[in-house]
Write a protein that holds these residues in place. Structure first.
Motif, PDB file in Angstrom:
ATOM      1  N   ARG A  98      34.956  32.851 -10.606  1.00  0.00           N
ATOM      2  CA  ARG A  98      35.523  31.519 -10.781  1.00  0.00           C
ATOM      3  C   ARG A  98      34.473  30.512 -10.350  1.00  0.00           C
ATOM      4  O   ARG A  98      33.589  30.833  -9.557  1.00  0.00           O
ATOM      5  N   GLY A 144      40.428  33.089  -5.113  1.00  0.00           N
ATOM      6  CA  GLY A 144      40.918  31.768  -5.485  1.00  0.00           C
ATOM      7  C   GLY A 144      41.433  30.978  -4.295  1.00  0.00           C
ATOM      8  O   GLY A 144      41.252  29.761  -4.214  1.00  0.00           O
ATOM      9  N   LEU A 166      39.276  24.167  -9.805  1.00  0.00           N
ATOM     10  CA  LEU A 166      38.935  25.595  -9.841  1.00  0.00           C
ATOM     11  C   LEU A 166      39.155  26.135 -11.245  1.00  0.00           C
ATOM     12  O   LEU A 166      40.221  25.934 -11.836  1.00  0.00           O
ATOM     13  N   ALA A 199      43.903  23.824 -10.065  1.00  0.00           N
ATOM     14  CA  ALA A 199      43.480  24.988 -10.842  1.00  0.00           C
ATOM     15  C   ALA A 199      43.553  24.663 -12.324  1.00  0.00           C
ATOM     16  O   ALA A 199      44.551  24.113 -12.799  1.00  0.00           O
ATOM     17  N   GLU A 201      44.081  26.595 -14.615  1.00  0.00           N
ATOM     18  CA  GLU A 201      45.197  27.346 -15.201  1.00  0.00           C
ATOM     19  C   GLU A 201      46.510  26.594 -15.114  1.00  0.00           C
ATOM     20  O   GLU A 201      47.462  26.908 -15.829  1.00  0.00           O
ATOM     21  N   SER A 202      46.574  25.597 -14.232  1.00  0.00           N
ATOM     22  CA  SER A 202      47.808  24.828 -14.095  1.00  0.00           C
ATOM     23  C   SER A 202      47.894  23.678 -15.090  1.00  0.00           C
ATOM     24  O   SER A 202      48.926  23.020 -15.184  1.00  0.00           O
TER      25      SER A 202
END
Length: 309
Positions: A98, A144, A166, A199, A201-202
């Motif tokens: 990451r 993470g 991230l 993040a 991904e969010s």
């Protein structure tokens, strides 16, 4: 230092420049002479120089790691070669990587704080400063949660606002994608004023950036739509890009967007008028707003590809 008939005590700070390594003490059962004080001073200097050796070696290793990270994140190093280098450095890559991006404060000072936190977790520092007041740090995919810890450490050391993003977990070959995700997520964190690491991904719409074909289209869209705003910000010291992101992410709600930016709604309206003139689109149109939001998802601010190590 003190000296008398019953004995003497001398204490000398062990330091090189601003870096203090400790103190050296001498206790004697006699009064100390000027020669004794001189010898203590010389001894402290020798101890300081010896203590500096591992510090210099660590600094040099961090510099080399920073150069490696630049190649990994711009895609100029093969994944197999990157895997070998990271494995030899004790950096776990089995589950992928990451990228953590930090915006705000001094990137170089932030790297020092991040390096200390990572060392306590047995991880080497792979980090580098970017243009635009940003920095990037490589993390193992399974770490993470470490992102928030090192962000808090950087914030404490700098005593200033730091926003963090991230990336999702990626394979080594996807370093440039991970960097783009992290930088955009950090920009979102800045817009929201969030102290938490955002993040990627969010964030909604992330699947559009999952394939090379759509990434290419989005990058072209971002360059066409947002480059004029970035140029205006650079030349006039404005915040049109940040304001546009806040406006779009709050669904065009003036009160909510201006509150997130910490400005009056009339200020935000004025900024959006300038945005409207530069992009040549109707911000009242849902289709235009959607296109601009997609462009922002792929945008890399000027300097994000450059920087020094």
């Amino acid at each position: 230092m003190s000296s008398g008939q019953d004995g003497g005590l001398a204490v000398q700070q062990v330091r090189v420049g601003p870096r203090v390594h400790g103190r050296l003490g001498l206790v004697a059962d006699r009064a100390l002479t000027p020669v004794d004080h001189l010898l203590v001073g010389h001894a402290a200097s020798l101890v300081a120089l010896e203590a500096e050796k591992p510090v210099r070696l660590r600094d040099e290793q961090n510099r080399v790691n920073g150069l490696f990270l630049r190649m990994l994140l711009d895609g100029s190093i093969a994944a197999s070669a990157a895997d070998g280098h990271l494995t030899e450095a004790g950096f776990p890559v089995r589950d992928g990587i990451r990228v953590l991006a930090l915006r705000g404060g001094s990137p170089r000072q932030a790297l020092q704080a991040v390096g200390k936190e990572l060392a306590e977790r047995g991880l080497p520092l792979f980090g580098r400063a970017h243009g635009g007041g940003a920095m990037a740090v490589l993390l193992p995919a399974g770490h993470g949660g470490t992102a928030q810890t090192v962000t808090d450490a950087a914030r404490a050391r700098l005593n200033s606002q730091v926003w963090a993003g991230l990336s999702a977990a990626h394979q080594l070959a996807d370093g440039p994608v991970a960097l783009t995700e992290a930088l955009n997520a950090a920009s979102v964190a800045r817009t929201r004023g969030s102290r938490d690491v955002v993040a990627f991904e969010s964030l909604a719409g992330r699947l559009l950036a999952a394939t090379p074909e759509t990434r290419t289209i989005l990058a072209a869209l971002a360059q066409a739509q947002l480059a004029p705003l970035a140029l205006h910000d650079t030349e006039h010291g404005t915040d049109l890009l940040v304001s546009l992101r806040a406006f779009l992410e709050h669904n065009g709600q003036w009160e909510a967007a201006s509150a997130a930016l910490g400005v009056h709604r009339h200020t935000l309206r004025s900024r959006m008028e300038r945005v409207r003139g530069l992009v040549g689109g109707d911000l009242d149109s849902a289709h235009v707003r959607a296109e601009l939001l997609l462009a922002l998802s792929a945008w890399q601010e000027p300097g994000d590809h450059g920087g020094t190590d």
